[in-house]
Design a protein around this motif. Structure first.
Motif, mmCIF file in Angstrom:
data_model
loop_
_atom_site.group_PDB
_atom_site.id
_atom_site.type_symbol
_atom_site.label_atom_id
_atom_site.label_comp_id
_atom_site.label_asym_id
_atom_site.label_seq_id
_atom_site.Cartn_x
_atom_site.Cartn_y
_atom_site.Cartn_z
ATOM 1 N N ASP A 1 40.114 33.409 35.976
ATOM 2 C CA ASP A 1 39.335 32.880 37.086
ATOM 3 C C ASP A 1 40.118 33.008 38.395
ATOM 4 O O ASP A 1 41.223 33.544 38.448
ATOM 5 C CB ASP A 1 38.921 31.433 36.831
ATOM 6 C CG ASP A 1 40.106 30.495 36.620
ATOM 7 O OD1 ASP A 1 41.260 30.877 36.940
ATOM 8 O OD2 ASP A 1 39.888 29.370 36.133
ATOM 9 N N GLU A 2 39.517 32.490 39.458
ATOM 10 C CA GLU A 2 40.102 32.601 40.791
ATOM 11 C C GLU A 2 41.467 31.919 40.868
ATOM 12 O O GLU A 2 42.398 32.428 41.491
ATOM 13 C CB GLU A 2 39.131 31.985 41.800
ATOM 14 C CG GLU A 2 39.507 32.169 43.239
ATOM 15 C CD GLU A 2 38.446 31.616 44.176
ATOM 16 O OE1 GLU A 2 38.536 31.884 45.378
ATOM 17 O OE2 GLU A 2 37.533 30.915 43.688
ATOM 18 N N LYS A 3 41.597 30.774 40.216
ATOM 19 C CA LYS A 3 42.864 30.035 40.244
ATOM 20 C C LYS A 3 43.972 30.828 39.556
ATOM 21 O O LYS A 3 45.102 30.920 40.061
ATOM 22 C CB LYS A 3 42.682 28.675 39.568
ATOM 23 C CG LYS A 3 43.918 27.797 39.600
ATOM 24 C CD LYS A 3 43.634 26.437 38.958
ATOM 25 C CE LYS A 3 44.887 25.563 38.947
ATOM 26 N NZ LYS A 3 44.610 24.243 38.301
ATOM 27 N N GLN B 1 45.122 33.646 41.739
ATOM 28 C CA GLN B 1 45.979 33.204 42.832
ATOM 29 C C GLN B 1 47.416 32.983 42.355
ATOM 30 O O GLN B 1 48.377 33.342 43.048
ATOM 31 C CB GLN B 1 45.429 31.917 43.449
ATOM 32 C CG GLN B 1 46.169 31.444 44.690
ATOM 33 C CD GLN B 1 46.175 32.483 45.799
ATOM 34 O OE1 GLN B 1 45.156 33.111 46.079
ATOM 35 N NE2 GLN B 1 47.327 32.684 46.420
ATOM 36 N N CYS C 1 37.959 39.638 34.414
ATOM 37 C CA CYS C 1 38.204 38.914 35.661
ATOM 38 C C CYS C 1 36.874 38.503 36.278
ATOM 39 O O CYS C 1 35.958 39.327 36.396
ATOM 40 C CB CYS C 1 38.971 39.794 36.653
ATOM 41 S SG CYS C 1 40.605 40.298 36.092
ATOM 42 N N GLU D 1 35.222 36.429 41.595
ATOM 43 C CA GLU D 1 36.094 35.796 42.587
ATOM 44 C C GLU D 1 37.552 36.227 42.387
ATOM 45 O O GLU D 1 38.270 36.478 43.359
ATOM 46 C CB GLU D 1 35.979 34.275 42.495
ATOM 47 C CG GLU D 1 34.616 33.710 42.861
ATOM 48 C CD GLU D 1 33.582 33.894 41.772
ATOM 49 O OE1 GLU D 1 32.380 33.784 42.082
ATOM 50 O OE2 GLU D 1 33.963 34.181 40.609
ATOM 51 N N ALA D 2 37.966 36.329 41.121
ATOM 52 C CA ALA D 2 39.329 36.769 40.834
ATOM 53 C C ALA D 2 39.535 38.214 41.282
ATOM 54 O O ALA D 2 40.538 38.548 41.929
ATOM 55 C CB ALA D 2 39.621 36.629 39.343
ATOM 56 N N GLN E 1 39.876 38.460 44.982
ATOM 57 C CA GLN E 1 41.190 38.019 45.465
ATOM 58 C C GLN E 1 42.231 39.127 45.337
ATOM 59 O O GLN E 1 43.034 39.339 46.252
ATOM 60 C CB GLN E 1 41.647 36.796 44.670
ATOM 61 C CG GLN E 1 41.136 35.474 45.216
ATOM 62 C CD GLN E 1 42.029 34.328 44.755
ATOM 63 O OE1 GLN E 1 42.277 34.177 43.568
ATOM 64 N NE2 GLN E 1 42.494 33.525 45.670
#
Length: 460
Positions: free
Chosen positions: A340-342, A345, A363, A366-367, A370
């Protein structure tokens, strides 16, 4: 931006309006199928510059047509367990698009399997198969059957019942299934045997991923993992990077993950973490692949048992934490939307240089965004994990000619195909104003071949 500069702003806006309208049509028709809609949106959004440049695709309503399966088959699969109890599962096969060849795509046995997941996988398969350059269309299948903990007899009972229905819709020039999650050489063998018994003939090319003893190809088991590493190596080479001397994290421990780890190590990388559905292991000295293979490929054990043999390693419960392990290269090879996005990051903050998707859409959108926005090299699934279906097509070719190529010859063909996919994706991205965005490049390259074939064949 050369392509976008050659078209009028009105053409670009018309293309955007068409994409919005076409996606809304698909969304209303499939409103409860989130995985499928995610895949459709990613493809549609990337095609705006193509549609603006080539309005014929709008005139022929290609988006609405390509997002609708040619056939969706849903059927019951009754079978008897070792206690004599009757069990019932649900089977699926989506025959999505045959514009450039017979339907081709794997069969997945997993409790999560439903219509949305099968359609998402089948839709992705259209473009992935197109990218390989082989004459194969898009399809996918599976069942909500969990092979974990089942005996060989139960596996055989289920797969034979599954094939009793699926055999009505497949053939070497119609639909050629293969393996996927939960479907390996054992399951393919049982299905092939049942198909042969029902049909009363030996159609070697009706299934791929077969054993070498009865028509299988060298390198098929390794193909997706090897192909992933070949693709990522090409991607990194263009930036002066390499697997050699790099630290790698790989999620999963099935065939894709195992052979991605093997090839990465052969290329001089140090793989420090891998996982299964329960958790992940971290070995700062480098994963001992022979131990993982013995546990997962041959022993049906849990990855946690690795630390019993290698006490210097650590085991962590839960899968998501694997992306907190610092690495140069991350290869998500487990399942869809696992990152995920987290997690993305955290990888970026820890200095990751390249991502290669070994699973199908591992993925989240959002991932992926990023990574792209941060300038991280990103190898999208439909390009990076196309090695499996590429060698499946090579297996079909060998079956048709009654020949078998050597492992070295097949592996060389695989590497050539993956290099070609990368180059085609780079070229398409550059030509349509998306240089550096391989996701758009592979979507465009895969789409145009199929779309042109659909137009040539009329409204069918």
């Amino acid at each position: 931006m050369q392509i976008l500069e050659r078209v009028e702003e009105t053409d670009i806006q018309s293309a955007r309006d068409y994409v919005t309208k076409a996606y809304e049509t698909v969304r209303k028709r499939n409103r409860h199928e989130s995985e499928f809609l995610q895949a459709v949106k990613e493809i549609f959004d990337s095609l705006v510059p193509v549609l603006a440049r080539h309005p014929k695709y709008i005139e022929h309503r290609i988006l609405e047509r390509i997002a609708e399966p040619e056939r969706m088959i849903v059927f019951k699969v009754p079978w008897v367990d070792d206690q004599g109890n009757v069990q019932v599962n649900r089977g699926f096969r989506v025959q999505f698009n045959s514009a450039i060849g017979p339907y081709k795509g794997g069969i997945r046995f997993h409790p999560s399997v439903n219509a949305s997941i099968i359609k998402f996988l089948g839709f992705e398969q259209i473009f992935k198969n197109s990218l390989t350059g082989q004459p194969i269309g898009g399809g996918k299948g599976g069942a909500d059957f969990d092979p974990k903990g089942k005996s060989d007899r139960e596996i055989m009972s289920f797969t034979q019942s599954f094939m009793n229905e699926l055999c009505k819709y497949m053939g070497p020039d119609t639909d050629i299934p293969a393996g996927d999650i939960g479907v390996g050489a054992r399951e393919i063998g049982y299905m092939f045997g049942q198909y042969k018994k029902i049909r009363g003939r030996y159609d070697a090319g009706v299934l791929t991923g077969k054993g070498l003893e009865y028509g299988g190809s060298f390198t098929r088991k390794e193909a997706t993992g090897y192909g992933l590493v070949y693709f990522v190596e090409e991607m990194m080479k263009d930036q002066g990077l390499s697997f050699k001397g790099s630290t790698v994290v790989v999620s999963g421990s099935g065939n894709v993950a195992l052979y991605a780890m093997e090839k990465a190590a052969q290329f001089g990388a140090k793989v420090v973490a891998c996982s299964d559905s329960d958790g992940y292991i971290y070995d700062k000295n480098g994963i001992h692949l022979d131990t993982v293979k013995r546990l997962k490929e041959f022993g049906n054990k849990r990855i946690s048992e690795y630390v019993d043999e290698h006490p210097e390693a650590r085991y962590f419960t839960g899968c998501l934490g694997i992306w907190s392990v610092p690495c140069d290269i991350a290869l998500p090879c487990a399942t869809q939307n696992e990152m995920d996005e987290k997690a993305a990051q955290v990888l970026i903050e820890n200095g990751v240089k390249a991502i290669g998707e070994g699973a199908n859409m591992p993925c989240s959108q959002e991932a992926a965004r990023q990574f792209l926005d941060s300038g991280i090299l990103f190898g999208p699934a439909k390009a990076a994990n196309a090695g499996g279906v590429a060698v499946s097509a090579l297996e079909m070719a060998q079956n048709s000619t009654r020949l078998r190529w050597t492992a070295e010859e097949t592996d060389a063909r695989l590497r050539g195909i993956m290099t070609d996919i990368y180059r085609k994706s780079v070229k398409a991205a550059s030509e349509y104003g998306r240089a550096g965005y391989l996701t758009d490049g592979c979507n465009i390259a895969g789409f145009m071949k199929v779309a042109d074939a659909m137009i040539a064949q009329g409204v069918v």
